[in-house]
Structure formats: structure tokens, C-alpha cells
Design a protein around this motif. Structure first.
Motif, PDB file in Angstrom:
ATOM      1  N   SER A 275      -7.831  -8.522   5.742  1.00  0.00           N
ATOM      2  CA  SER A 275      -8.311  -8.081   7.065  1.00  0.00           C
ATOM      3  C   SER A 275      -8.644  -6.597   7.046  1.00  0.00           C
ATOM      4  CB  SER A 275      -7.251  -8.379   8.123  1.00  0.00           C
ATOM      5  OG  SER A 275      -6.922  -9.748   8.148  1.00  0.00           O
ATOM      6  N   VAL A 276      -9.443  -6.198   6.064  1.00  0.00           N
ATOM      7  CA  VAL A 276      -9.776  -4.786   5.894  1.00  0.00           C
ATOM      8  C   VAL A 276     -11.281  -4.634   5.751  1.00  0.00           C
ATOM      9  CG1 VAL A 276      -7.574  -4.173   4.826  1.00  0.00           C
ATOM     10  CG2 VAL A 276      -9.457  -4.969   3.398  1.00  0.00           C
ATOM     11  N   LEU A 277     -11.723  -3.387   5.839  1.00  0.00           N
ATOM     12  CA  LEU A 277     -13.120  -3.100   5.558  1.00  0.00           C
ATOM     13  C   LEU A 277     -13.432  -3.436   4.104  1.00  0.00           C
ATOM     14  CD1 LEU A 277     -13.273   0.341   7.398  1.00  0.00           C
ATOM     15  CD2 LEU A 277     -14.167  -1.845   8.229  1.00  0.00           C
ATOM     16  N   SER A 278     -14.680  -3.746   3.818  1.00  0.00           N
ATOM     17  CA  SER A 278     -15.061  -4.215   2.481  1.00  0.00           C
ATOM     18  C   SER A 278     -14.691  -3.208   1.394  1.00  0.00           C
ATOM     19  CB  SER A 278     -16.561  -4.512   2.435  1.00  0.00           C
ATOM     20  OG  SER A 278     -17.313  -3.358   2.781  1.00  0.00           O
ATOM     21  N   THR A 279     -14.684  -1.939   1.713  1.00  0.00           N
ATOM     22  CA  THR A 279     -14.360  -0.914   0.706  1.00  0.00           C
ATOM     23  C   THR A 279     -12.886  -0.943   0.319  1.00  0.00           C
ATOM     24  OG1 THR A 279     -14.076   0.676   2.510  1.00  0.00           O
ATOM     25  CG2 THR A 279     -16.222   0.613   1.407  1.00  0.00           C
ATOM     26  N   ALA A 280     -12.038  -1.583   1.136  1.00  0.00           N
ATOM     27  CA  ALA A 280     -10.596  -1.629   0.858  1.00  0.00           C
ATOM     28  C   ALA A 280     -10.135  -3.012   0.426  1.00  0.00           C
ATOM     29  CB  ALA A 280      -9.812  -1.181   2.095  1.00  0.00           C
ATOM     30  N   LEU A 281     -11.077  -3.899   0.131  1.00  0.00           N
ATOM     31  CA  LEU A 281     -10.741  -5.286  -0.213  1.00  0.00           C
ATOM     32  C   LEU A 281     -10.326  -5.362  -1.681  1.00  0.00           C
ATOM     33  CD1 LEU A 281     -10.712  -8.033   1.220  1.00  0.00           C
ATOM     34  CD2 LEU A 281     -12.977  -8.469   0.296  1.00  0.00           C
ATOM     35  N   LYS A 282      -9.026  -5.160  -1.921  1.00  0.00           N
ATOM     36  CA  LYS A 282      -8.504  -5.158  -3.288  1.00  0.00           C
ATOM     37  C   LYS A 282      -7.002  -5.403  -3.224  1.00  0.00           C
ATOM     38  CE  LYS A 282      -7.990  -0.134  -3.153  1.00  0.00           C
ATOM     39  NZ  LYS A 282      -8.349   1.154  -3.791  1.00  0.00           N
ATOM     40  N   ASP A 283      -6.427  -5.750  -4.385  1.00  0.00           N
ATOM     41  CA  ASP A 283      -4.986  -5.936  -4.446  1.00  0.00           C
ATOM     42  C   ASP A 283      -4.283  -4.592  -4.252  1.00  0.00           C
ATOM     43  OD1 ASP A 283      -2.711  -7.434  -4.631  1.00  0.00           O
ATOM     44  OD2 ASP A 283      -2.640  -7.465  -6.821  1.00  0.00           O
ATOM     45  N   ASP A 284      -3.029  -4.689  -3.804  1.00  0.00           N
ATOM     46  CA  ASP A 284      -2.210  -3.493  -3.567  1.00  0.00           C
ATOM     47  C   ASP A 284      -2.791  -2.594  -2.480  1.00  0.00           C
ATOM     48  OD1 ASP A 284      -0.276  -4.146  -5.552  1.00  0.00           O
ATOM     49  OD2 ASP A 284      -1.693  -3.493  -7.080  1.00  0.00           O
ATOM     50  N   ASN A 285      -3.412  -3.199  -1.446  1.00  0.00           N
ATOM     51  CA  ASN A 285      -3.889  -2.401  -0.312  1.00  0.00           C
ATOM     52  C   ASN A 285      -2.910  -2.437   0.860  1.00  0.00           C
ATOM     53  OD1 ASN A 285      -4.307  -4.976   0.662  1.00  0.00           O
ATOM     54  ND2 ASN A 285      -6.530  -4.793   0.844  1.00  0.00           N
ATOM     55  N   LEU A 286      -1.695  -2.992   0.622  1.00  0.00           N
ATOM     56  CA  LEU A 286      -0.618  -2.970   1.605  1.00  0.00           C
ATOM     57  C   LEU A 286       0.447  -1.974   1.171  1.00  0.00           C
ATOM     58  CD1 LEU A 286       0.260  -6.672   2.581  1.00  0.00           C
ATOM     59  CD2 LEU A 286      -0.714  -4.922   4.037  1.00  0.00           C
ATOM     60  N   GLY A 309      -0.785 -11.299   2.121  1.00  0.00           N
ATOM     61  CA  GLY A 309       0.077 -12.066   1.227  1.00  0.00           C
ATOM     62  C   GLY A 309      -0.156 -11.687  -0.213  1.00  0.00           C
ATOM     63  N   GLN A 310      -0.471 -12.726  -1.026  1.00  0.00           N
ATOM     64  CA  GLN A 310      -0.708 -12.530  -2.458  1.00  0.00           C
ATOM     65  C   GLN A 310      -2.155 -12.863  -2.771  1.00  0.00           C
ATOM     66  OE1 GLN A 310       2.531 -15.324  -3.103  1.00  0.00           O
ATOM     67  NE2 GLN A 310       3.536 -13.842  -4.436  1.00  0.00           N
ATOM     68  N   ILE A 311      -2.770 -12.043  -3.598  1.00  0.00           N
ATOM     69  CA  ILE A 311      -4.192 -12.246  -3.891  1.00  0.00           C
ATOM     70  C   ILE A 311      -4.414 -13.459  -4.785  1.00  0.00           C
ATOM     71  CG2 ILE A 311      -4.278 -10.750  -5.936  1.00  0.00           C
ATOM     72  CD1 ILE A 311      -6.981  -9.700  -4.848  1.00  0.00           C
ATOM     73  N   GLY A 312      -3.404 -13.868  -5.546  1.00  0.00           N
ATOM     74  CA  GLY A 312      -3.521 -15.077  -6.363  1.00  0.00           C
ATOM     75  C   GLY A 312      -4.261 -14.840  -7.663  1.00  0.00           C
ATOM     76  N   PHE A 313      -4.794 -15.908  -8.228  1.00  0.00           N
ATOM     77  CA  PHE A 313      -5.355 -15.856  -9.563  1.00  0.00           C
ATOM     78  C   PHE A 313      -6.718 -15.164  -9.634  1.00  0.00           C
ATOM     79  CE2 PHE A 313      -2.444 -19.483  -9.484  1.00  0.00           C
ATOM     80  CZ  PHE A 313      -1.538 -19.020 -10.423  1.00  0.00           C
ATOM     81  N   ALA A 314      -7.191 -14.658  -8.474  1.00  0.00           N
ATOM     82  CA  ALA A 314      -8.385 -13.822  -8.516  1.00  0.00           C
ATOM     83  C   ALA A 314      -8.078 -12.485  -9.177  1.00  0.00           C
ATOM     84  CB  ALA A 314      -8.918 -13.589  -7.102  1.00  0.00           C
ATOM     85  N   ASP A 315      -6.792 -12.167  -9.288  1.00  0.00           N
ATOM     86  CA  ASP A 315      -6.383 -10.913  -9.899  1.00  0.00           C
ATOM     87  C   ASP A 315      -5.170 -11.201 -10.797  1.00  0.00           C
ATOM     88  OD1 ASP A 315      -6.690  -7.712  -9.340  1.00  0.00           O
ATOM     89  OD2 ASP A 315      -4.640  -8.257  -9.851  1.00  0.00           O
ATOM     90  N   TYR A 316      -5.351 -11.090 -12.092  1.00  0.00           N
ATOM     91  CA  TYR A 316      -4.298 -11.479 -13.034  1.00  0.00           C
ATOM     92  C   TYR A 316      -3.325 -10.323 -13.257  1.00  0.00           C
ATOM     93  CZ  TYR A 316      -6.948 -15.701 -13.871  1.00  0.00           C
ATOM     94  OH  TYR A 316      -7.589 -16.904 -13.707  1.00  0.00           O
TER      95      TYR A 316
END
Length: 625
Positions: A275-286, A309-316
Motif C-alpha cells: 500500500s505504498v507509492l510505486s517508488t517504495a514498492l519493495k521488500d523491507d519497506n516496513l 506481510g511477507q513479500i514471498g517468493f518474489a524476493d528470495y
């Protein structure tokens, strides 16, 4: 082989008089075609009881994804490199006919995978599967979405999984992530899953796809000593608790608990929000604050839900999913949480003025309240100047008058006692005052002449009407009637505003700054902020137009806002519900069916009762319960 017939009213019991030549019909033609292919029967031939009894291979595989890829809809050859997920299957409308697979030789086990339909005409009775010797079973479909037909998980208890090694119960749609098992369904089906995990086979896989589970403890007992994998990597928890947010400021929230098989809370393992702007759409943004509390910056101001939550297997990365082992048992999980996001333009404090018995103090028949807008979350406020109520004495501690603005709307109840009044007798007499005359007669001194002023007393219908209009006294100046109005000004009677409605209430401004006028219809410097609430004492007309009186000499045009009724609570959508603004214009967005939303009140917008669920987002009352 003798059939294992169930007793009672089971309509799928195999008749006792079947012979090898008895034709087996499937209610769903696609399922029938897949079974025929699995039995190696030519497409032009029927399936008979003899074909089933005479099957010689140790495994009968009926995988609907494989069949549909090998037999593309509309004919043609299979496409090299094509793929299909279980959720992309054509839904099976009925399992009727599968009961005859009980007649397979004892040594033959069945691998079965299908997605069950959930439309109005679907027959999702699971009893045709009773008695079949499964080695692997995958059932995809709707287990928990009450807007469509749900699979009855209680029927799973009668399945024969004594030789099975794989058991999957998954939601039926990649676009409806809550269609799988939720906490209630998991608790009901858990004994069947635990029994499966303890059937003596060397390994077991339990897959719970597209689920909505926050408590996995009912699965305690699957630790059988044999290899067991519990996999729920597409888990979405929908929590109806709203999270309040202030535009442009960080959002701090507490995640609901997520319990693993042993009851350990996993909600402290989140690192990602979408639920962030596209520039912040990444793991560890919490930002993890501890104790399941998180802070999110760069939130998308158009987001309707807070999803994290957890980004899952999109990010190993190690924190992208949960991987726990206990002996020979593996628990693998990826969870996302979704909560309604309620946006506010400012942090607010609302004062409720109540008497010593806890009842609202009334002003013009309506409960007295006042909402103060802040700037930044954490800023200090002081309600001292807002705590004065004529005729009442504040009894609440003065410490309740100060505090800090918070992310969620704050409500302060101030308690009062009636101030004792000293009685005195008064006689109405003409009062001589010195109003400015409009006469052109010059005066050698001040240009003022003595005028007789008469107080208005409510002892006649005409006087009562004047009082309702806010008139306190009358006089004649150069033959013209003037009124002394409540804000201490003399107004030409022919110009003074007439009361349209003496009833007070609350008006909520539209999504733009609103100008005010004085009693003469002239603009004043004060303006009202967009999407704010204001108490009005009456509705009047000024120069033929209607206005809300929101202060002593400040009037808001009726067309600049909508009358608002405060009633805090939660509403639940009955269907997919369109969103509107406070002027009744569609926002081109909607809320999902069956979701709960906090509301602080309603308004009649273009003749339709609508509840407010966000800053300027409203839903029709007819669409909620």
C-alpha cells in the motif's frame, strides 16, 4: 469387487444390480471425458462398470489441468510450453459419477485434482468421492466466501485417505484470495488432516492454498514422526479493524496475531507493504517497532486497504517467507494482512459535552459536540478555550483539556454541572439608546439622535417569531423598522434573514474550501476547510438564498455542504458497493462484498441515505447491513 455403499439418504450409492455392461454416466461432461482418457477408453465409447473393474495399472491419474492442456478448448493440438495452474481449471459443476471409482481393483489408487464450481447451479456435494482409494487428492474451490456456494468441509471426514501422501485444499481463484480455508473451516477439517498425517505413509504434504488463516494451532498433532510438510504460501488474513491514517504522515499500526502450529506468534516477521507509492514498492519497506507494531512511510494516499506481510517468493531473501522445522515436520508460510484504510485530512479531537449523569448537553435540541483539527500527529492541543459552556461549570479534571493529537480520531468527554442561577425580577421598559440615524439632517454635535428601543418578549405569536429569528429588540429610524439581532448589530428589518428552520444540526463541507458571509450576505475573511464538520444553530435566508448559521455572524451557503448525522459504528457490504463523494458523484471505485467498514455517520445525498467510510467516500445505506 463389491461396492462400499453408504447408508442413509446418500443419492450416490452404487445400485446393487449393476453389471459389467452398466454404463457409467458423469453429470459433468468435462470430468467424464477426463476419466475416460485416464481409463484409456476411446472417445467414442462409453465408460462401463467393467472398464473400471478391469483397470490394471496401480495408479489412475485424473488431473484436470493436464487434461485441459492436452485437450485445448475448441480443439487443436496442445501448445508447447503452455501451462495452467489448478485455479485456472474449468470448474467442475458436479462430481456425480466419481462414486463408481470405488469399483477399481484394490491395488489401484487414484490421483485426483479438480476445481469445483461455486455458481448458483453447481452441485458441490463431495459424497461421490467417498470410498475411493486416494493416493493424492487436490480439491480447489470456494470454502469460505459466503457470496457463492461453499464446499461443505464436514464431508471431507468420509474420504479414504488411508494410503494418501498428498492432500490439498485450496481456494478456487487467484483473484479472490480469501476463498480457501479460514480459521473456522480449518478447525472443522483439522481432525481429517491430522488423521491423514498419521496414516503410516513415509511422507505427507498438506497444502492450504489461497487461504485466510490466522491460527494454525488446530493442526497440532500432524507431527507424526513421519515426514510432514504443511504449506500455506498464499495466505491472506482480512482483518475488518480499520486503520486510520493522516494524509502525508507516517502510518503506525499493530498487526493481528498470526499463530503457527505450536501457537507462536509470527506477526513480528513482516517486512513488506504493497500500500505504498510505486517508488517504495519493495521488500523491507516496513519499520518494525516491536510487539507486532509497524510504521509505514510513503503510503499511497489513494489506497483503500492497508496491505502488509511477507513479500514471498518474489524476493528470495530469508525474511520473505516463514520456514520452520520441528523434527520431521516442516511449516512453510507466506501471509499478507489486509485492513480497511481510513484517510483523514488532519488528526482530530472531538469534544462531547455531557452532564453529571453522562447525558449529552443539548443546544437547540441537539447534543453539543465540537471537532478540532490538528496539524501533525503528536502535536499538543489545549481545549481550555473550547470548554466554556454558558450555564454550566466544568467538573472534569483540567488535565483532560490538554494532550496530543493521535493518528486515530480522539474523543474527549467533558463533564459539567449546571451553574446555580440567581433569580431577580425584571420589568420590561422602553430602553433609550443612540443608534446612528440614516437621516441627512446634520447635527452640530455627533449626528446621533435618541431612539426608543423595545425589548422583544415572547408573549405573543409575533414576538415568538422574532425571537426565533434571533431578534432581541426593535426600533424605528426615519420611519423604517430595524432589528437588534443576537450578534449586537442593528439590521434593517426588510433585509434581515428569515428563519427557514430553527432546528440545529451538523453540516459537513464538500471537498473544497467554503466561503462564509455575514448577515448582510457580504463575504467575511473566515473560511471553512474541505471535508470538515460544523455545528449550525439554524437555517436562514439572506437575500433569498439559504444559509447555515455556523457562528455569531457567519453563515455557510447550503449548497456548500451536506447535513450530517453522527452515528459511530461498523457497516458490512452486502454486495460489491460503489463509492460516491459527498455531492453524490461516483468515484469510479467500489468496496468488495462482505467487507466491514467503520463509519462515523450518514447524510442524505441527492435523496439517498449514505454512510461515510473515508474522508470523502460514501456508500448507499441500501448496500450495507
Amino acid at each position: 469387487m463389491t461396492s462400499t455403499a453408504t447408508t442413509g439418504t446418500n443419492p450416490y450409492v452404487i445400485p446393487n444390480n449393476v453389471t459389467d455392461s452398466t454404463v457409467v454416466n458423469f453429470a459433468d461432461p468435462l470430468l467424464g471425458a477426463a476419466v475416460k482418457t485416464a481409463l484409456n477408453i476411446p472417445a467414442s465409447d462409453p465408460i462401463t462398470v467393467g472398464d473400471i473393474k478391469g483397470y490394471v495399472n496401480p495408479t489412475l491419474g485424473i488431473m484436470m489441468t493436464s487434461y485441459e492442456m492436452d485437450h485445448p478448448a475448441g480443439g487443436g493440438s496442445p501448445q508447447p510450453g503452455s501451462s495452467m495452474t489448478d485455479q485456472q481449471d474449468t470448474p467442475i459443476e458436479s462430481l456425480d459419477g466419481m462414486q463408481y471409482l470405488q469399483l477399481l481393483p484394490t491395488k489401484t489408487s487414484v490421483i485426483f485434482q479438480a476445481k469445483l464450481a461455486s455458481d448458483e447451479n453447481a452441485n458441490i456435494d463431495l459424497r461421490p468421492l467417498d470410498g475411493i482409494n486416494f493416493s493424492q487428492l487436490t480439491l480447489d474451490g470456494n470454502f469460505s466466501d459466503s457470496d457463492a456456494k461453499e464446499i461443505d468441509v464436514s464431508q471431507l471426514a468420509d474420504l479414504n485417505l488411508s494410503k494418501a501422501t498428498y492432500f490439498e485444499l485450496s481456494g478456487g481463484s487467484t483473484t479472490e484470495p480469501t476463498g480457501g480455508l479460514n480459521n473456522q473451516e480449518l478447525a472443522e477439517v483439522a481432525p481429517t488432516i491430522v488423521k491423514f498425517a498419521n496414516n503410516g505413509q513415509s511422507y505427507h504434504t498438506i497444502e492450504l492454498g489461497y487461504s485466510g488463516i490466522s491460527d494454525f494451532t488446530p493442526l497440532q498433532g500432524v507431527e507424526s514422526g513421519q515426514g510432514v510438510s504443511v504449506i500455506a504460501v498464499s495466505n491472506t488474513v482480512n482483518d475488518p479493524t480499520p486503520v486510520y491514517a493522516v494524509t502525508g504522515q507516517p502510518i503506525t499500526f499493530t498487526a493481528p496475531k498470526l499463530l503457527d502450529l505450536d501457537g507462536k506468534d509470527l506477526a513480528s516477521n513482516y517486512h513488506y507493504s504493497s500500500s505504498v507509492l510505486s517508488t517504495a514498492l519493495k521488500d523491507d519497506n516496513l519499520t518494525n517497532n516491536g510487539n507486532d507494531s509497524y510504521t509505514l512511510t510513503n503510503a499511497d494516499p489513494n489506497a483503500k486497504d492497508l496491505t502488509y506481510g511477507q513479500i514471498g517468493f518474489a524476493d528470495y531473501t530469508p525474511d520473505a517467507y516463514t520456514y520452520e522445522t520441528k523434527g520431521t515436520t516442516l511449516f512453510e508460510n507466506v501471509t499478507m494482512v489486509s485492513q480497511p484504510l481510513v484517510w483523514q485530512a488532519h488528526p482530530t479531537v472531538t469534544i462531547n459535552y455531557v452532564d453529571s449523569s453522562g447525558q449529552p448537553i443539548l443546544s437547540d435540541g441537539a447534543p453539543m459536540t465540537k471537532t478540532i483539527d490538528g496539524n501533525l500527529i503528536g502535536d499538543s492541543y489545549d481545549l481550555t478555550s473550547d470548554s466554556q459552556v454558558p450555564g454550566y461549570t466544568l467538573t472534569s479534571p483540567t488535565t483532560s483539556l490538554t494532550g496530543t493529537f493521535t493518528q486515530s480520531p480522539k474523543v474527549v468527554d467533558l463533564t459539567y454541572e449546571v451553574t446555580p442561577q440567581t433569580s431577580s425580577s425584571e420589568t420590561t421598559q422602553p430602553v433609550v439608546t443612540q443608534p446612528t440615524t440614516t437621516s441627512t439632517t446634520t447635527s452640530s454635535t455627533s449626528g446621533r439622535v435618541p431612539i426608543a428601543v423595545y425589548d422583544v418578549e415572547g408573549d405573543s405569536p409575533s414576538a415568538e417569531k422574532l425571537e426565533d429569528m434571533g431578534v432581541r429588540a426593535t426600533t424605528q429610524i426615519d420611519g423604517q423598522l430595524f432589528y437588534l439581532v443576537g450578534y449586537g448589530q442593528w439590521v434593517l428589518a426588510s433585509d434581515y434573514s428569515n428563519v427557514v428552520s430553527p432546528t440545529s444540526g451538523v453540516v459537513r463541507t464538500f471537498d473544497s474550501t467554503s466561503g462564509l458571509v455575514n448577515a448582510y450576505g457580504q463575504p467575511v475573511s473566515e473560511k471553512l476547510m474541505p471535508n470538515t464538520e460544523w455545528k449550525y444553530s439554524k437555517i436562514v435566508t439572506i437575500n433569498g438564498d439559504k444559509y447555515y448559521q455556523v457562528a455569531t455572524d457567519e453563515f455557510l451557503p447550503v449548497q456548500s455542504g451536506v447535513e450530517f448525522v453522527s452515528t459511530k459504528g461498523t457497516v458490512k457490504t452486502q454486495t460489491r458497493t460503489a463509492l460516491y463523494d459527498s455531492q453524490g458523484k461516483s468515484l469510479g471505485q467500489s468496496l468488495s462484498s462482505g467487507t466491514s467498514w467503520y463509519t462515523d455517520g450518514y447524510a442524505m445525498i441527492n435523496g439517498v441515505k449514505m454512510y461515510r467510510v473515508a474522508t470523502d467516500e460514501w456508500i448507499p445505506a441500501s448496500d450495507v447491513i
